[in-house]
Design an enzyme around this catalytic site. Structure first.
Site, PDB file in Angstrom:
ATOM      1  N   TYR A  39      32.151  13.147  43.252  1.00  7.61           N
ATOM      2  CA  TYR A  39      31.488  12.422  42.308  1.00  7.61           C
ATOM      3  C   TYR A  39      32.861  11.653  41.672  1.00  7.61           C
ATOM      4  CZ  TYR A  39      26.646  13.453  42.464  1.00  7.61           C
ATOM      5  OH  TYR A  39      25.518  13.642  42.654  1.00  7.61           O
ATOM      6  N   GLU A  40      32.818  10.512  41.375  1.00  7.06           N
ATOM      7  CA  GLU A  40      34.327   9.688  41.157  1.00  7.06           C
ATOM      8  C   GLU A  40      33.825   8.836  39.808  1.00  7.06           C
ATOM      9  OE1 GLU A  40      36.120   7.835  44.133  1.00  7.06           O
ATOM     10  OE2 GLU A  40      36.147   9.459  45.404  1.00  7.06           O
ATOM     11  N   ASN A  41      32.777   8.864  39.016  1.00  2.24           N
ATOM     12  CA  ASN A  41      32.427   8.049  37.981  1.00  2.24           C
ATOM     13  C   ASN A  41      31.781   8.849  37.172  1.00  2.24           C
ATOM     14  OD1 ASN A  41      34.024   5.158  38.440  1.00  2.24           O
ATOM     15  ND2 ASN A  41      32.376   5.565  40.345  1.00  2.24           N
TER      16      ASN A  41
END
Length: 318
Positions: free
Chosen positions: A169-171
Site C-alpha cells: 500500500y502506497e497511499n
C-alpha cells in the site's frame, strides 16, 4: 510449519493438471497414475534471498527468461492483487489478481517445479489501478474486512500455487488508525492457518510511518522488509549507506533488503553494486536483494538479476 505442495504433470494432456497439499498417505498414492510428480518443500531453505517483482506493467512478461540461480531463495512477487473492482472501487477486502495475464497458475506451478528454490508471492495494492490511484481506507467493520481478505487471498493463493503475500500500500489517509491492525491480523491469520509461509512489506520514502507501526506490532510474522530505497532520493553509494542505516534502525537490520529499480529512480547502474560492497564494508550483512522489476529487466537480458545473484553467492554474509 512446512507446507508441501505436489505438482503433477499429465503428459497425456500436456499440462499441469493438479496441485494439492497432501494430508495423508492416501493422497500421495493418488498421484501414482500421473506421468511425473514434483514435490516442492517450501520450508527449511536458508540461502541468500532474491525478491523480484513481476507483472505490474501489463506487458506480456513470463517467468521463463528470468535467471534463477541455485543457492538463492528466489521469490517472484506477482504485482498486484488489489482490493478493488476493475475501475478501482474498493471491495471491502475482496482481492482480485490484476498482474499480467501471462502469469498463469500453470506457469507458476511449472516454474516452481523446474526450480525447487522458487517461491511466489502476491503483492497487495500497489500505486494505482489504471488511472485510479489506490489508497488504504478505513473499513467500516475491520473484522469483516479481515475475513473477506483472508477468504479472497486464500482462493488466490490456492489457484496460483502461491507461498505468501507482500504488502505494498502506497497511499494513506491523514488519520490512519486501521492499517497496522487489519494487515497485521490478516498476515497472522494466513500464517496460523498455513495458507502462507512468507510475508513481506514494501515501505518507501513517504510511507515509512504506517509500516513502522505495522512492523513494531507484528514484526514476528513479517519475514522481510522490501524497502523501496529508490524512493529515498539517493544516487550514490555513500547516500545509499546513509539511507540503509536509517531504515535498518527503523525496522530489523536482519530483515531489511537492499533494493533497486531497473531504469528507474534512485541509484542506477553498477553504482548499486558499489553500494552493496560499501554496506558489507560497514558491517551490514547483505543476504538479499529486491529488484523492481522483471518487466523492465526484460529489455536488458536481466543484467541486474544476474549480477545481484552473483554478488549474493560470492558474499560471505549469512
Amino acid at each position: 510449519m512446512l507446507r508441501k505442495e505436489i505438482i503433477i504433470l499429465d503428459e497425456r494432456k500436456g499440462k499441469l493438471v493438479k496441485a494439492i497439499e497432501p494430508q495423508s498417505s492416501d493422497e500421495l498414492l493418488a498421484t501414482e497414475n500421473f506421468s511425473e510428480t514434483y514435490i516442492i518443500d517450501d520450508g527449511g531453505f536458508d540461502g541468500k534471498v532474491m525478491m523480484e517483482y513481476i507483472g505490474a506493467t501489463g506487458i506480456p512478461v513470463t517467468f521463463d527468461p528470468v535467471p534463477v540461480e541455485e543457492g538463492i531463495d528466489f521469490h517472484f512477487i506477482l504485482s498486484f492483487a488489489i482490493d478493488a473492482d476493475p475501475l478501482g472501487n474498493p471491495q471491502n477486502g475482496t482481492f482480485s489478481p490484476y498482474w499480467a495475464s501471462t502469469l498463469t497458475p500453470d506457469s507458476v506451478a511449472a516454474t516452481k517445479a523446474s526450480h525447487p528454490n522458487v517461491k511466489a508471492l502476491a503483492s497487495l495494492s500497489g500505486w494505482s489501478r489504471g488511472e485510479k490511484v489506490l489508497c488504504w481506507y478505513t473499513p467500516v467493520d475491520s473484522q469483516l474486512w479481515i475475513s473477506n481478505a483472508f477468504s479472497s487471498l486464500k482462493s488466490i493463493v490456492t489457484t496460483y500455487h502461491l507461498d505468501g503475500i507482500d504488502i505494498d500500500y502506497e497511499n494513506f489517509p491523514k488519520h490512519n488508525q486501521s492499517f497496522a491492525y487489519c494487515i497485521g491480523e490478516l498476515i497472522t491469520l494466513l500464517k496460523n492457518q498455513s495458507v502462507i509461509s512468507v510475508a513481506t512489506i514494501a515501505s518507501f520514502y513517504s510511507t515509512a510511518i504506517p509500516y513502522i507501526e505495522l512492523f513494531n506490532r507484528y514484526g514476528d510474522v513479517i519475514d522481510y522488509v522490501n524497502h523501496q530505497f529508490y524512493t529515498d532520493k539517493i544516487k550514490t553509494p555513500a547516500g545509499y549507506l546513509q539511507a540503509f542505516r536509517l531504515r535498518t534502525a527503523q525496522f530489523d537490520k536482519d530483515k531489511v533488503l537492499p533494493s533497486y529499480e531497473v531504469n528507474g529512480r534512485g541509484i542506477q547502474g553498477d553504482a548499486f553494486f558499489e553500494a552493496l560492497k560499501l554496506l558489507e564494508e560497514n558491517e551490514f550483512d547483505v543476504n538479499g536483494v529486491m529488484i523492481f522489476s522483471a518487466d523492465a529487466s526484460s529489455t536488458n537480458d536481466y543484467y541486474y538479476e544476474r549480477k545481484s545473484q552473483a554478488f549474493l553467492l560470492n558474499s560471505t554474509s549469512l
